[in-house]
Design a protein around this motif. Structure first.
Motif, short mmCIF file in Angstrom:
data_model
loop_
_atom_site.label_atom_id
_atom_site.label_comp_id
_atom_site.label_asym_id
_atom_site.label_seq_id
_atom_site.Cartn_x
_atom_site.Cartn_y
_atom_site.Cartn_z
N TRP A 20 0.84 -1.20 0.00
CA TRP A 20 0.00 0.00 0.00
C TRP A 20 0.88 1.25 0.00
CZ3 TRP A 20 -4.25 1.72 -1.52
CH2 TRP A 20 -4.91 2.79 -0.93
N THR A 21 1.90 1.25 0.83
CA THR A 21 2.81 2.39 0.89
C THR A 21 3.39 2.69 -0.48
OG1 THR A 21 3.44 1.76 3.12
CG2 THR A 21 4.92 3.25 1.97
N TRP A 22 3.87 1.64 -1.10
CA TRP A 22 4.53 1.88 -2.38
C TRP A 22 3.53 2.27 -3.45
CZ3 TRP A 22 9.32 2.99 -3.43
CH2 TRP A 22 10.27 2.70 -2.45
N ALA A 23 2.30 1.70 -3.33
CA ALA A 23 1.28 2.12 -4.29
C ALA A 23 1.02 3.61 -4.15
CB ALA A 23 0.00 1.32 -4.03
N ILE A 24 0.89 4.09 -2.91
CA ILE A 24 0.66 5.52 -2.69
C ILE A 24 1.84 6.33 -3.21
CG2 ILE A 24 0.43 7.27 -0.91
CD1 ILE A 24 -1.08 5.21 0.73
N ILE A 25 3.05 5.83 -2.91
CA ILE A 25 4.23 6.59 -3.34
C ILE A 25 4.25 6.73 -4.86
CG2 ILE A 25 6.74 6.52 -3.49
CD1 ILE A 25 6.72 5.16 -0.74
N ILE A 26 4.02 5.60 -5.53
CA ILE A 26 4.04 5.65 -7.00
C ILE A 26 2.95 6.58 -7.51
CG2 ILE A 26 3.67 4.28 -9.08
CD1 ILE A 26 4.85 1.91 -7.50
N ASP A 27 1.74 6.39 -6.96
CA ASP A 27 0.60 7.19 -7.40
C ASP A 27 0.86 8.67 -7.20
OD1 ASP A 27 -2.16 7.34 -8.27
OD2 ASP A 27 -2.54 8.09 -6.24
N LYS A 28 1.35 9.03 -6.01
CA LYS A 28 1.55 10.45 -5.70
C LYS A 28 2.67 11.05 -6.54
CE LYS A 28 -1.60 11.10 -2.90
NZ LYS A 28 -2.67 12.01 -3.30
N MET A 29 3.73 10.28 -6.69
CA MET A 29 4.83 10.81 -7.49
C MET A 29 4.34 11.15 -8.90
SD MET A 29 7.69 11.09 -5.93
CE MET A 29 8.88 10.47 -4.80
N LEU A 30 3.63 10.18 -9.50
CA LEU A 30 3.14 10.43 -10.85
C LEU A 30 2.14 11.58 -10.85
CD1 LEU A 30 2.67 6.73 -12.05
CD2 LEU A 30 4.53 8.31 -12.58
N GLY A 31 1.22 11.53 -9.85
CA GLY A 31 0.18 12.56 -9.80
C GLY A 31 0.76 13.95 -9.60
N PHE A 32 1.73 14.08 -8.73
CA PHE A 32 2.33 15.40 -8.49
C PHE A 32 3.06 15.88 -9.74
CE2 PHE A 32 2.65 15.33 -3.58
CZ PHE A 32 1.28 15.28 -3.52
N GLY A 33 3.72 14.97 -10.39
CA GLY A 33 4.42 15.36 -11.63
C GLY A 33 3.42 15.87 -12.66
N ARG A 34 2.31 15.12 -12.76
CA ARG A 34 1.27 15.54 -13.70
C ARG A 34 0.74 16.92 -13.32
NH1 ARG A 34 -0.93 10.25 -13.94
NH2 ARG A 34 -2.21 10.83 -12.14
N ALA A 35 0.43 17.08 -12.01
CA ALA A 35 -0.16 18.34 -11.55
C ALA A 35 0.79 19.50 -11.82
CB ALA A 35 -0.47 18.25 -10.06
N LYS A 36 2.08 19.25 -11.57
CA LYS A 36 3.03 20.33 -11.77
C LYS A 36 3.09 20.74 -13.25
CE LYS A 36 7.60 21.44 -10.12
NZ LYS A 36 8.94 20.91 -10.30
N ARG A 37 3.10 19.73 -14.12
CA ARG A 37 3.13 20.03 -15.55
C ARG A 37 1.86 20.77 -15.97
NH1 ARG A 37 5.43 15.05 -15.86
NH2 ARG A 37 3.46 14.07 -16.38
N ALA A 38 0.73 20.31 -15.42
CA ALA A 38 -0.54 20.97 -15.76
C ALA A 38 -0.54 22.43 -15.31
CB ALA A 38 -1.70 20.21 -15.09
N PHE A 39 -0.01 22.68 -14.09
CA PHE A 39 0.06 24.06 -13.59
C PHE A 39 0.90 24.91 -14.53
CE2 PHE A 39 -0.68 23.26 -8.77
CZ PHE A 39 -1.87 22.63 -9.08
N ASP A 40 2.05 24.34 -14.93
CA ASP A 40 2.95 25.10 -15.81
C ASP A 40 2.22 25.47 -17.10
OD1 ASP A 40 4.91 24.91 -13.98
OD2 ASP A 40 5.97 23.24 -14.93
N PHE B 19 -1.00 25.60 -17.66
CA PHE B 19 -2.11 26.53 -17.46
C PHE B 19 -1.60 27.96 -17.27
CE2 PHE B 19 -4.95 28.91 -14.74
CZ PHE B 19 -6.13 28.80 -15.44
N GLU B 20 -0.51 28.07 -16.45
CA GLU B 20 0.01 29.42 -16.22
C GLU B 20 0.49 30.04 -17.51
OE1 GLU B 20 2.83 28.98 -13.03
OE2 GLU B 20 1.47 30.06 -11.70
N GLN B 21 1.12 29.19 -18.35
CA GLN B 21 1.60 29.70 -19.64
C GLN B 21 0.43 30.25 -20.46
OE1 GLN B 21 3.75 26.72 -21.72
NE2 GLN B 21 4.88 28.19 -22.96
N VAL B 22 -0.63 29.44 -20.51
CA VAL B 22 -1.79 29.86 -21.30
C VAL B 22 -2.43 31.10 -20.68
CG1 VAL B 22 -4.07 29.16 -22.09
CG2 VAL B 22 -2.19 27.53 -22.12
N PHE B 23 -2.55 31.09 -19.36
CA PHE B 23 -3.26 32.16 -18.65
C PHE B 23 -2.58 33.51 -18.85
CE2 PHE B 23 -4.19 34.69 -14.85
CZ PHE B 23 -5.57 34.62 -14.83
#
Lengths: 366, 235
Positions: B39-59, B61-65
């Motif tokens: 479970w720990t590693w599942a969360i770690i993998i999920d969060k790592m990928l999710g945070f990376g995605r979120a960061k890219r999405a923010f970048d 969006f800010e560029q477009v905005f």
């Protein structure tokens, strides 16, 4: 999230699989096969008493009572053997038919005890009346010169081993072991009747008369004149009747007491005796000036003594410290030890002072 | 002595052997800790990928905005898509803005407050999403060693009972039991150590992303406030 759980589970499976393969059972440790000692009596190694491991603790250290009388005067290892070897006694497999020729004549086996010297061991046999030892003593030299064949050689060797020269304790054993090996492969070599040495002269005096290997020769000499009954006797003579060697030659009559099989009586020098030895050495020791205030100088003298108190070999003198003064003190200690010999110490405790270690602190000497 | 040798031979000290010889409670503890580790590693993998995605999405969006595109157009582009992070905050604010203007807003202060509220709600939802399940990492990190220790204590108790039963204190009798008991603590540590490390890293990452969203929300609120002042004449 599902993808993450799956990948995590896969990673765990891989790691566990690797662990299952690589974490195999460690190879079992092999323990050295050493003699175990009864722990109750160990206060100092030199005090380990000779006795029987299964017996109850007794006041007087003694191994299991032996059946034969003592033949080897200086024996250290307990056993029923005629030679004193360090090896464990070999259990007798099957009794061999005893031939008449091999039966030792009772008159011929006086238990010889060459010197009526006091034996240090308390468990020594009631001493048989010493056969004139002077008769035995002078013999060794001529016989050693002759060396006619391996048998005679072997006998000589056992003989020198058993004659109480002032040899160190351990020495008799390895020497005595050799004849046993040689005797095993003897028959081919002795087969020639012309290889006859002068056995009668030897047999008259050697204590190893009982040894069956010697008997053959006697029967040979007896049978060569009359050829008719020769073959059977010769074959009988050639057969190796020697039991597998092993065990010591020390006998004991006392009740068995708890102890180890290694030889020691468990006595030690009393404090006053130790002090006397120290004092004797100190008398001859001129400690060089300055050594007494050298801090922490401790001189240790290790020496081997003979029964008469003479130093055997060179004493091992070691001291702490490396300054010139300290080295000089150590050197002077070596000279002092050599100058003061012989030391008079109680004969009955020879075992304890055969190897003696004395510690000196030069500061105590002034 | 030979019995002991046989016993030593028989006891399997491989990983699987240690697990299989353990008692029921110790086994349960080990299985539970293994699950926690997965479970720990599942969360770690999920969060790592999710945070990376979120960061890219923010970048992105800010560029477009900040590219000078009109807000209406941007809203039309984003409105029908499922948005995360800053996009979601922007969409929530624009939706409130639109609704207010369609109905003909009276007070600029009331409109400003409604937009802020909508953005707050969206921000809270997004930051909840970012830090979701991080608490279970913290729990595993702090409780894992204790659970493993519990298994160890039970296992050692069992092996001491074994000593009492076999009347032998030989190390060969005790060692396999203690080894298998210690395995429980080892698994607990294996599960807990990555959990603690990942919790620290992920929660700080989530904090950074949330702060970034908050900054955007404040900025956007200021822009909208300016727009309200321009569009609604002073009453």
């Amino acid at each position: 999230m599902r993808a993450s759980i799956t990948s995590s589970a896969i990673i765990h499976a891989v790691v566990l699989g690797w662990g299952l393969l690589s974490f195999s059972a460690p190879s079992p440790m092999d323990m050295a096969n050493s003699e175990s000692m009864p722990v109750e009596i160990i206060s100092d190694v030199s005090q380990l008493q000779q006795g029987d491991k299964t017996a109850a603790k007794n006041d007087k250290p003694a191994p299991k009572p032996s059946e034969k009388p003592q033949t080897v005067p200086d024996a250290q290892n307990i056993g029923e053997s005629d030679t004193d070897t360090d090896t464990k006694p070999v259990p007798e497999t099957k009794p061999k038919p005893v031939e008449a020729a091999e039966a030792p004549k009772p008159s011929e086996m006086p238990v010889e005890k060459p010197e009526p010297q006091p034996d240090p061991k308390p468990e020594v046999q009631p001493e048989p009346t010493p056969v004139p030892a002077t008769e035995v003593k002078p013999k060794p030299e001529p016989q050693q010169e002759v060396k006619p064949d391996p048998v005679a050689e072997a006998i000589n060797e056992t003989r020198t081993a058993t004659i109480p020269t002032e040899a160190p304790k351990a020495e008799p054993a390895p020497v005595a072991e050799k004849p046993a090996e040689e005797q095993m492969k003897l028959p081919e070599k002795v087969a020639m009747p012309q290889a006859k040495p002068t056995p009668p002269a030897q047999t008259a005096k050697t204590p190893e008369r009982k040894e069956p290997t010697e008997k053959p020769k006697k029967t040979q000499t007896a049978s060569t004149p009359s050829k008719d009954k020769g073959i059977a006797d010769e074959v009988a003579a050639l057969l190796n009747n020697q039991k597998p060697a092993g065990g010591g030659a020390k006998r004991s009559t006392d009740r068995a007491s708890l102890g180890s099989q290694k030889p020691s009586t468990g006595e030690k020098l009393s404090q006053s005796e130790m002090d006397a030895l120290k004092g004797a050495i100190q008398k001859c020791w001129n400690v060089p000036a300055g050594a007494e205030d050298a801090d922490g100088l401790l001189v240790t003298v290790k020496m081997r003594l003979t029964r008469s108190g003479e130093i055997e070999g060179t004493p091992e003198v070691s001291g702490s410290g490396s300054s010139p003064v300290q080295r000089a003190a150590v050197e002077s200690a070596r000279r002092a030890v050599l100058r003061c010999a012989p030391y008079s110490l109680p004969q009955e405790k020879y075992d304890t002072w055969a190897d003696v270690t004395v510690n000196f602190d030069p500061r105590d000497m002034f | 002595m030979e019995d002991l040798a046989v016993a030593v031979q028989a006891s399997d000290v491989s990983l699987w052997g240690l697990f299989w010889q353990a008692g029921l409670i110790v086994k349960l503890v080990m299985i539970g800790l293994l699950g926690a580790s997965i479970w720990t590693w599942a969360i770690i993998i999920d969060k790592m990928l999710g945070f990376g995605r979120a960061k890219r999405a923010f970048d992105r969006f800010e560029q477009v905005f900040w590219s000078g595109q009109s807000l209406e157009e941007l809203y039309r582009n984003l409105g029908d898509k499922r948005t995360v992070g800053m996009g979601a905050i922007f969409v929530a604010a624009m939706r409130e803005w639109k609704k207010s203007f369609e109905k003909g807003a009276r007070s600029p202060i009331g409109l400003q407050m409604r937009i802020d509220k909508a953005m707050d709600v969206a921000l809270a939802r997004e930051s909840d999403y970012l830090s979701a399940r991080l608490t279970s990492l913290a729990t595993i990190g702090s409780a894992g060693p204790f659970i493993g220790l519990f298994g160890t204590v039970i296992g050692i108790m069992t092996s001491f009972m074994g000593i009492a039963g076999s009347k032998s204190t030989s190390l060969a009798v005790v060692a396999p039991g203690i080894a298998e008991a210690l395995l429980a603590t080892a698994i607990g540590l294996v599960a807990a150590i990555p959990a603690v490390i990942a919790y620290n890293k992920l929660s700080s990452d989530a904090g950074k992303l949330t702060a970034r969203m908050e900054g955007f929300a404040d900025e956007f609120s200021a822009i909208l406030s300016r727009q309200i002042d321009e569009k609604l004449p002073r009453a």
